[in-house]
Design a protein around this motif. Structure first.
Motif, mmCIF file in Angstrom:
data_model
loop_
_atom_site.group_PDB
_atom_site.id
_atom_site.type_symbol
_atom_site.label_atom_id
_atom_site.label_comp_id
_atom_site.label_asym_id
_atom_site.label_seq_id
_atom_site.Cartn_x
_atom_site.Cartn_y
_atom_site.Cartn_z
ATOM 1 N N GLY A 198 40.586 30.564 47.548
ATOM 2 C CA GLY A 198 39.456 31.279 46.962
ATOM 3 C C GLY A 198 39.021 32.421 47.840
ATOM 4 N N GLY A 199 38.169 33.247 47.301
ATOM 5 C CA GLY A 199 37.655 34.377 48.074
ATOM 6 C C GLY A 199 36.470 35.008 47.373
ATOM 7 N N MET A 200 35.875 35.986 48.022
ATOM 8 C CA MET A 200 34.758 36.694 47.401
ATOM 9 C C MET A 200 34.641 38.081 48.017
ATOM 10 S SD MET A 200 30.795 35.519 46.724
ATOM 11 C CE MET A 200 31.161 33.848 46.281
ATOM 12 N N THR A 201 34.226 39.035 47.177
ATOM 13 C CA THR A 201 33.823 40.335 47.707
ATOM 14 C C THR A 201 32.305 40.408 47.643
ATOM 15 O OG1 THR A 201 34.067 41.286 45.500
ATOM 16 C CG2 THR A 201 35.899 41.603 47.025
ATOM 17 N N LEU A 202 31.716 41.035 48.644
ATOM 18 C CA LEU A 202 30.271 41.291 48.667
ATOM 19 C C LEU A 202 30.055 42.794 48.751
ATOM 20 C CD1 LEU A 202 28.917 38.617 51.211
ATOM 21 C CD2 LEU A 202 29.157 38.410 48.732
ATOM 22 N N THR A 203 29.013 43.249 48.056
ATOM 23 C CA THR A 203 28.689 44.678 48.095
ATOM 24 C C THR A 203 27.240 44.879 47.675
ATOM 25 O OG1 THR A 203 29.342 46.878 47.291
ATOM 26 C CG2 THR A 203 29.516 45.083 45.709
ATOM 27 N N ASP A 204 26.665 45.995 48.093
ATOM 28 C CA ASP A 204 25.348 46.390 47.579
ATOM 29 C C ASP A 204 25.493 47.398 46.444
ATOM 30 O OD1 ASP A 204 24.041 44.739 49.313
ATOM 31 O OD2 ASP A 204 23.592 46.302 50.786
ATOM 32 N N ASN A 205 26.728 47.777 46.138
ATOM 33 C CA ASN A 205 26.985 48.816 45.130
ATOM 34 C C ASN A 205 27.275 48.141 43.772
ATOM 35 O OD1 ASN A 205 28.525 50.606 43.446
ATOM 36 N ND2 ASN A 205 28.763 51.953 45.225
ATOM 37 N N ARG A 206 26.338 48.290 42.834
ATOM 38 C CA ARG A 206 26.475 47.565 41.556
ATOM 39 C C ARG A 206 27.662 48.063 40.732
ATOM 40 N NH1 ARG A 206 22.485 44.012 41.738
ATOM 41 N NH2 ARG A 206 20.701 44.648 42.995
ATOM 42 N N ASP A 207 28.007 49.341 40.883
ATOM 43 C CA ASP A 207 29.176 49.856 40.148
ATOM 44 C C ASP A 207 30.467 49.209 40.671
ATOM 45 O OD1 ASP A 207 27.569 51.462 38.640
ATOM 46 O OD2 ASP A 207 27.755 53.193 39.976
ATOM 47 N N TYR A 208 30.558 49.119 41.993
ATOM 48 C CA TYR A 208 31.735 48.443 42.565
ATOM 49 C C TYR A 208 31.802 46.993 42.060
ATOM 50 C CZ TYR A 208 32.473 52.059 46.221
ATOM 51 O OH TYR A 208 32.735 53.200 46.919
ATOM 52 N N ALA A 209 30.645 46.321 42.064
ATOM 53 C CA ALA A 209 30.634 44.904 41.661
ATOM 54 C C ALA A 209 31.087 44.774 40.203
ATOM 55 C CB ALA A 209 29.250 44.311 41.866
ATOM 56 N N ALA A 210 30.561 45.644 39.333
ATOM 57 C CA ALA A 210 30.933 45.571 37.912
ATOM 58 C C ALA A 210 32.437 45.825 37.753
ATOM 59 C CB ALA A 210 30.130 46.596 37.117
ATOM 60 N N HIS A 211 32.947 46.782 38.512
ATOM 61 C CA HIS A 211 34.378 47.096 38.440
ATOM 62 C C HIS A 211 35.220 45.881 38.894
ATOM 63 C CE1 HIS A 211 37.637 50.398 39.187
ATOM 64 N NE2 HIS A 211 38.102 49.362 38.536
ATOM 65 N N MET A 212 34.795 45.241 39.982
ATOM 66 C CA MET A 212 35.576 44.104 40.505
ATOM 67 C C MET A 212 35.505 42.910 39.557
ATOM 68 S SD MET A 212 35.178 44.460 44.647
ATOM 69 C CE MET A 212 33.399 44.485 44.727
ATOM 70 N N ARG A 213 34.366 42.752 38.843
ATOM 71 C CA ARG A 213 34.264 41.652 37.856
ATOM 72 C C ARG A 213 35.264 41.884 36.719
ATOM 73 N NH1 ARG A 213 28.783 41.301 39.279
ATOM 74 N NH2 ARG A 213 28.751 39.372 40.487
ATOM 75 N N ARG A 214 35.369 43.146 36.309
ATOM 76 C CA ARG A 214 36.304 43.491 35.240
ATOM 77 C C ARG A 214 37.750 43.312 35.732
ATOM 78 N NH1 ARG A 214 34.772 49.120 34.181
ATOM 79 N NH2 ARG A 214 36.523 49.847 35.420
ATOM 80 N N PHE A 215 37.997 43.768 36.952
ATOM 81 C CA PHE A 215 39.352 43.729 37.522
ATOM 82 C C PHE A 215 39.883 42.297 37.635
ATOM 83 C CE2 PHE A 215 42.075 43.912 41.448
ATOM 84 C CZ PHE A 215 43.071 44.722 40.940
ATOM 85 N N ARG A 216 38.971 41.350 37.981
ATOM 86 C CA ARG A 216 39.438 39.956 38.147
ATOM 87 C C ARG A 216 39.689 39.297 36.796
ATOM 88 N NH1 ARG A 216 33.925 36.605 39.581
ATOM 89 N NH2 ARG A 216 32.946 37.092 37.601
ATOM 90 N N ASN A 217 39.308 39.969 35.714
ATOM 91 C CA ASN A 217 39.440 39.402 34.371
ATOM 92 C C ASN A 217 40.277 40.334 33.500
ATOM 93 O OD1 ASN A 217 38.944 37.507 32.336
ATOM 94 N ND2 ASN A 217 37.189 38.687 31.575
ATOM 95 N N HIS A 218 41.457 40.717 34.020
ATOM 96 C CA HIS A 218 42.456 41.508 33.276
ATOM 97 C C HIS A 218 42.036 42.946 32.992
ATOM 98 C CE1 HIS A 218 44.560 37.714 32.493
ATOM 99 N NE2 HIS A 218 43.378 37.210 32.216
ATOM 100 N N GLY A 219 40.892 43.383 33.539
ATOM 101 C CA GLY A 219 40.426 44.740 33.220
ATOM 102 C C GLY A 219 39.696 44.799 31.887
ATOM 103 N N ILE A 220 39.246 43.627 31.411
ATOM 104 C CA ILE A 220 38.550 43.547 30.113
ATOM 105 C C ILE A 220 37.065 43.849 30.311
ATOM 106 C CG2 ILE A 220 37.817 41.898 28.320
ATOM 107 C CD1 ILE A 220 40.653 40.652 28.602
ATOM 108 N N ASP A 221 36.506 44.630 29.378
ATOM 109 C CA ASP A 221 35.172 45.197 29.589
ATOM 110 C C ASP A 221 34.016 44.247 29.282
ATOM 111 O OD1 ASP A 221 35.363 45.068 26.858
ATOM 112 O OD2 ASP A 221 34.640 47.108 26.495
ATOM 113 N N SER A 222 34.290 43.022 28.787
ATOM 114 C CA SER A 222 33.181 42.094 28.524
ATOM 115 C C SER A 222 33.675 40.682 28.788
ATOM 116 C CB SER A 222 32.721 42.209 27.069
ATOM 117 O OG SER A 222 33.761 41.768 26.215
ATOM 118 N N ASP A 223 32.741 39.740 28.998
ATOM 119 C CA ASP A 223 33.168 38.348 29.110
ATOM 120 C C ASP A 223 32.631 37.571 27.907
ATOM 121 O OD1 ASP A 223 30.510 37.911 29.640
ATOM 122 O OD2 ASP A 223 30.793 37.365 31.735
#
Ligand SMILES: Cc1ncc(COP(=O)(O)O)c(C=O)c1O
Length: 389
Positions: A198-223
């Motif tokens: 397992g692992g995790m990324t931490l950031t204060d940048n909400r755009d980066y966080a949103a991008h990484m959430r999408r990236f870990r889920n096939h690049g899909i724009d919603s869950d």
């Protein structure tokens, strides 16, 4: 390495060992019996709890430290043709993450007495193609982030922390996980807390966080949650992502482990203090230096051998420790000496301090359950290296 029961029977001291207690087992069983094995509520709970521990605004859980590094490369915009500066002494994944995105790792030399990236080398490695610097908090000590930002900020170069060794460490009073644009952690069993993998990324940048959430889920724009809320089945895959999701069952383990993280970091510091005391009179063994403006989370306890005082090389020292049932290890060979990177044209001689120091280093056992007697045993075996021919 023998398993835990086998190791105890053989009196074998591994270099790292996880602790799984009743609370961990209970938490995992509860998750297994819940409706959500993956993509459920425990993911967000674990992300928020780990981000809070480190003082970061956002956490994105993924299924390895390597996936965390890869996500960070994508989020900061590392792409084909870019260069990413990485210290020579680190786990290969710190550099491989750049290669996944088509970029070229550029290896920086390290400080001989800390094995952290030597910031005085970094400036000369920068080119118009440099997109990011991966700073590795080697063994648990943060790199010099102020020095790196002084070089990077005006050039719009991102800084990614490979903080896989460093949860709980501080730099100038600030916690690891808050020191870079994005910080990456691993929850492999030898690390400070584990989710198996397992692992995790931490950031204060909400755009980066949103991008990484999408990236870990096939690049899909919603869950599924967002689609349920909007009453729709439709989704769009807007970039090429991966399945890097960390299941709820593993997040449950991470949440339970996190409760004990402060205690474990404190224990590691106690073990390190025992080592310092026990090794003080052994002139052929040198612990790594900790900079005065930092605290070390002590993932690894690495020493340098003063080979000029010994009649043996590091390989013999390693096997002697093993013969004495001490699970020494070596972290790490300069990454570019691996065949994969040699095949890409990197050559020995690139980072002379890293190459020389690599010949001298040994990783000694370090985990929270160690007793002072274990440290004394390791010190006695190290002392005896001077008698070998
Ligand atoms: C410095 C460093 N970076 C990256 C990683 C990769 O983490 P993982 O094994 O969770 O993919 C590790 C773990 O071994 C590591 O020590």
């Amino acid at each position: 390495m023998p398993d835990r029961d086998g190791a105890a029977a053989l009196n074998f001291l591994p270099y790292g060992r996880q602790e799984i207690g009743d609370a961990d087992i209970k938490a995992v069983v509860e998750a297994l019996c819940s409706d959500w094995l993956t993509t459920g509520p425990r993911v967000g709970q674990f992300e928020r709890a780990f981000a809070r521990f480190c003082g970061a605004a956002e956490g994105v859980a993924v299924n390895s430290g390597t996936a965390a590094l890869h996500s960070a490369m994508r989020a900061v915009g590392v792409a084909q043709g870019d260069e990413v500066i990485v210290p020579a002494i680190t786990f290969a994944a710190s550099a491989n993450a750049a290669v996944y995105e088509g970029a070229t790792p550029v290896f920086a030399d390290v400080e001989a007495d800390t094995l952290l990236i030597d910031t005085s080398c970094v400036e000369s490695l920068i080119t118009p193609k440099t997109r990011a610097i991966v700073a590795v908090d080697y063994a648990g000590q943060p790199a010099d982030y102020d020095a790196l930002y002084a070089i990077a900020r005006s050039r719009n170069i991102a800084i990614v922390a490979d903080a896989c060794h460093a949860p709980g460490a501080t730099y100038k009073g600030r916690m690891a996980g808050t020191l870079a644009d994005i910080s990456c952690f691993s929850f492999h069993p030898v690390k400070h807390l584990t989710t198996c993998e397992g692992g995790m990324t931490l950031t204060d940048n909400r755009d980066y966080a949103a991008h990484m959430r999408r990236f870990r889920n096939h690049g899909i724009d919603s869950d599924h949650r967002k689609r349920d809320a909007e009453g729709t089945f439709a989704y769009d895959m807007i970039e090429l992502g991966y399945n890097y999701r960390l299941p709820d069952v593993q997040c449950a383990l991470g949440l339970a482990q996190l409760e004990r993280l402060p205690h474990w970091v404190a224990r590691r510091r106690t073990v390190a203090a025992w080592y310092e005391e026990a090794l003080a009179g052994i002139t052929h063994v040198c612990p790594l230096r900790v900079h005065a403006d930092r605290t070390n989370a002590h993932h690894l306890y690495v020493v340098r051998l003063d080979l000029s005082r010994l009649n043996i090389d590091r390989a013999r020292a390693f096997s002697y420790l093993r013969e004495n049932r001490i699970g020494a290890n070596v972290h790490y060979a300069p990454v570019y000496l691996h065949s994969f990177y040699q095949g890409r044209g990197y050559r020995a001689g690139l980072c002379p301090v890293a190459e020389k120091t690599y010949q001298e280093i040994l990783t000694l056992p370090m985990f929270p359950a160690m007793a002072q007697g274990d440290v004394a045993r390791v010190a006695n075996v190290l002392r005896a290296l001077a008698t070998l021919r």
